[in-house]
Write a protein that holds these residues in place. Structure first.
Motif, short mmCIF file in Angstrom:
data_model
loop_
_atom_site.label_atom_id
_atom_site.label_comp_id
_atom_site.label_asym_id
_atom_site.label_seq_id
_atom_site.Cartn_x
_atom_site.Cartn_y
_atom_site.Cartn_z
N HIS D 77 59.19 26.79 14.20
CA HIS D 77 60.33 27.21 13.44
C HIS D 77 61.37 25.93 13.52
N MET D 78 61.83 25.69 14.60
CA MET D 78 63.01 24.89 14.95
C MET D 78 62.53 23.30 14.93
N ALA D 79 61.19 22.96 15.03
CA ALA D 79 60.75 21.78 15.50
C ALA D 79 59.60 21.13 14.80
N HIS D 80 59.67 21.38 13.40
CA HIS D 80 58.64 21.23 12.86
C HIS D 80 58.51 19.69 12.73
N ASP D 81 59.64 18.85 12.67
CA ASP D 81 59.57 17.48 12.71
C ASP D 81 59.11 16.66 13.92
N ASP D 82 59.02 17.58 15.08
CA ASP D 82 58.48 16.92 16.17
C ASP D 82 57.15 16.87 16.37
N VAL D 83 56.37 17.55 15.34
CA VAL D 83 54.82 17.18 15.20
C VAL D 83 54.71 15.93 14.68
N PRO D 84 54.10 14.95 15.29
CA PRO D 84 53.92 13.57 14.68
C PRO D 84 53.12 13.59 13.46
N ASP D 85 53.11 12.74 12.52
CA ASP D 85 52.41 12.76 11.28
C ASP D 85 50.92 12.57 11.65
N GLU D 86 50.58 11.69 12.61
CA GLU D 86 49.26 11.66 12.82
C GLU D 86 48.47 12.89 13.21
N VAL D 87 49.11 13.57 14.18
CA VAL D 87 48.75 14.96 14.61
C VAL D 87 48.57 15.90 13.39
N VAL D 88 49.41 15.97 12.52
CA VAL D 88 49.30 16.60 11.20
C VAL D 88 48.18 16.09 10.42
N GLU D 89 48.02 15.04 10.38
CA GLU D 89 46.62 14.52 9.52
C GLU D 89 45.38 14.89 10.28
N ARG D 90 45.39 14.65 11.61
CA ARG D 90 44.21 15.20 12.34
C ARG D 90 43.94 16.66 12.21
N VAL D 91 44.76 17.45 12.03
CA VAL D 91 44.92 18.89 11.87
C VAL D 91 44.33 19.17 10.58
N GLN D 92 45.01 18.54 9.57
CA GLN D 92 44.44 18.42 8.08
C GLN D 92 43.01 18.27 7.89
N ARG D 93 42.55 17.11 8.74
CA ARG D 93 41.20 16.59 8.31
C ARG D 93 40.23 17.73 9.04
N HIS D 94 40.70 18.65 10.17
CA HIS D 94 39.89 19.34 10.67
C HIS D 94 39.69 20.76 9.84
N VAL D 95 40.95 21.01 9.19
CA VAL D 95 41.01 22.24 8.18
C VAL D 95 40.09 21.94 6.93
N LEU D 96 40.14 20.81 6.51
CA LEU D 96 39.28 20.30 5.25
C LEU D 96 37.90 20.32 5.81
N GLY D 97 37.57 20.10 6.98
CA GLY D 97 36.27 20.06 7.57
C GLY D 97 35.73 21.48 8.11
N GLY D 98 36.41 22.61 7.91
CA GLY D 98 36.23 23.72 8.16
C GLY D 98 36.84 24.57 9.34
N MET D 99 37.69 23.92 9.98
CA MET D 99 38.18 24.62 11.00
C MET D 99 39.57 25.70 10.10
N GLY D 100 39.30 27.07 10.82
CA GLY D 100 40.20 27.99 10.22
C GLY D 100 41.57 27.84 10.40
N LEU D 101 42.73 28.02 9.73
CA LEU D 101 43.93 27.90 9.95
C LEU D 101 44.65 29.35 9.67
N VAL D 102 45.58 29.81 10.51
CA VAL D 102 46.29 31.00 10.44
C VAL D 102 47.58 30.71 10.57
N ALA D 103 48.35 30.59 9.48
CA ALA D 103 49.78 30.16 9.61
C ALA D 103 50.50 31.17 9.44
N LEU D 104 51.65 31.36 10.42
CA LEU D 104 52.51 32.43 10.80
C LEU D 104 53.98 32.17 10.35
#
Lengths: 247, 247, 247, 247
Positions: D77-104
């Protein structure tokens, strides 16, 4: 897949009765329904799997049978019109109430299929033993799990677009044929509280239901449409009082 | 919108005939169909707009009429069963062939609607004059063009989920009601070569079809379902020779 | 189609600059963008159609230009990375605000396309001049209007599934190739208030954009994504007071 | 639900760290992530469930962790920008590879969510403790299994349409609020080989994650997005030889 399911494989059984084509008895000594039931049993060893045909008492589709069926597979071709309308309405009611339906090949013209979809379900066809390639286009779907892409089916009847169906919920497989036609060969629909999977490979002229990859697709499809916990009652109109949901 | 269209506003006309509710004649001196036709004429000054009811010869839905109709709007409530099955089948054939259909309010239970959709189309209802808010959820859709979000309808019958329809192609509007219920109030479907738009506001107890925003939605809906250039023929099975498309 | 539209045909222009393949200058004396612009002008005689490339000032994609553009067509292949991120973000903002986007062939890997879709947009490819057949599967869609099924393209690069895109809003065309692969070759997406159409035929090695049926598809696509009346502003977060919609 | 799963509940943890609101420590002594993890453990007694926050080493989202995660739940909520872009790209790669994501809830604005969806994901909001009603509109979906309709949440932040997301694969829940707004509160998406479920109830001001029905939805969502058998590799471009699928 250890789910305990009640599975009914329904086949009109006319090609088997007439041994038409003449290879039928050799290809499918227990009928296409028998081969499908055997294949499913290997995937669902705990399932209660039965078969029925047009010749079964009550067409094998009486109220009691349907009420205890989690998944109904349907193969039909020559004798769609021999299924009485009241049987079709009964099956529809159960699908809308949560019974899974797997419609196979020429069942695109089965009364139950066109009634649930509302369109003509017409298509192009040509039966010259062309090679069918079944490509996965939605790899995240449970029905695609563990399925090779493409499935190579050496000989099959060509089914081609335009396939006159509503936009499916999920488009999982697209087939191409030697002659260049394409077909949405694996599609899902939800209707009422029920789930429907249509899979087109499976003409009576070729041993398609012995293909291990086709068997896997059918097993996946059965698993996906099954809702053994669903309360079997089709949606109905209600007239609730204001904020009755607080009661 | 300068398209020249042939539009037929069909209303069973029973509430009008019985002046039920007693405000009907005052609210809709020319019937709901008359009010809708007038509104559409302002949006489509060049269109040929006609109306018909259950009392019209041949229900106003004979082959010749349908063949020259680009868009059919349908309002029904008390007398769904008075439309003969052969008329319903004729209308279905024209929709699958490309005639646009706009189904209104209680037409969710019209035979033509349930036949095209394959589900019960049941829903929750409560007629206490609650406020309906109609929110746009797909602003890129032509039917949402120029429409306020929300449309505020001071008094309406409540229609609530579960609305037993197939997943629509497009979900354009969602309504809420004073009592807290929600409803997918503006949805599209494609069936065969035809387009269908269902819009739920429009109970006979309230002057909903005089609401300028509702009129705009109907006009947008008519424009979107219309395919005056479409060759009017439902899809049919064919058996083409190999590479006949090269001929 | 008499709509007055502002259309911008953007092409990276690298194949043209390098005359690679060596047939480029003969096939497309004004570039692929020039051929596309000419074709569209015949369908939209009143439209203002311009072209731009990587070599244009500001890439031809400055704020003022985009603000007055109803439809942007995009062809890219060798130089996706030469489009700066801030330009891509600007284009994205305009698409989300209602500008139409038609993405062509190898633009499946353009930054603007993968950014709007969120997936890899990867696919199979093989460039051996195979025949592509483009089959219509949604004949009710405006983009399919008047289009032959199949379109026969004698030589094209093969693009095959899995095409890693989100489920499209509408699947309009499916292609097959000589080698048996299939591809969802005509798909639509809505993003924000904007509409997107992707159409895959159009490799630089073959005169695909001179094909009359391909030109018709592009013209239909332009007409469908265009929203000249849409207020150009992407959706934004708001914090409305209770019942402020009554004001 | 006896599936053995690796589940990671990720929460930025800023509201907890600041005890903001002042009721946080009482409502969620182990943080919202702790409450969610406890609830999931009851549904999946055999699962390995861990939690992580912004303060965890490597944000708790390093390659090794993600590689062994079947389902990632995300609250931010408060700190979306504190997650570095490379972490986001890593998570995206895993989601596209089959990891499930539940966004709340407010994760609608998390970088990983907007990156996967391609839209602004903006919405209306108002935090006045209005009652939220969560209505099921797709009862055949596994995420709706056993869920009451409506779920009554006595106090919640209002989230209202327009919710700027792509058309979801499945629309399962629609919410209404005291003020009359509506929201598509339970939606699924498939991206690459991965599945995504977004569920909006869950503001930090109210004890929403202690609501038994909300817990059931989360458990259902985890079960639906999980693909423990999926080979974890995002789709990639390939250049196959003609008929290499026969090899």
């Amino acid at each position: 897949m250890t789910q305990k399911l009640n599975i009914l494989v329904w086949n009109e059984g006319v090609h088997e009765r007439n041994n038409d084509p003449a290879t039928m008895a050799d290809m499918y000594p227990d009928g296409m329904h028998g081969a499908i039931a055997d294949a499913l049993q290997r995937y669902y060893p705990d399932a209660a799997i039965t078969t029925a045909t047009l010749a079964s008492p009550g067409f094998g589709l009486d109220e009691e049978t349907l009420a205890s069926t989690d998944v109904l597979l349907w193969w039909g071709h020559m004798a769609h019109d021999d299924v009485p309308d009241e049987v079709v309405e009964r099956v529809q009611r159960h699908v809308l109430g949560g019974m899974g339906l797997v419609a196979l090949h020429s069942a695109h013209f089965a009364k139950i299929f066109t009634k649930l979809l509302g369109t003509t379900c017409s298509l192009k066809w040509r039966n010259e033993g062309e090679r069918e390639l079944v490509w996965t286009v939605k790899p995240s779907h449970p029905i695609a799990a563990g399925v090779e892409s493409p499935i190579v089916i050496p000989e099959q009847e060509m089914y081609g677009e335009l396939f006159d169906i509503p936009d499916p919920d999920d488009l999982i497989f697209i087939s191409s044929f030697t002659g260049g036609e394409v077909f949405r060969s694996g599609v899902t629909f939800s209707r009422g509280k029920g789930r429907i999977f249509y899979f087109s490979p499976g003409d009576q002229e070729y041993p398609v239901y012995h293909h291990p990859q086709v068997q896997r697709v059918l097993a996946n499809g059965v698993g996906w449409v099954a809702q053994p916990q669903q309360h079997r009652q089709q949606p109905a109109v209600t007239n609730p009082a204001r904020e009755s949901f607080l009661a």
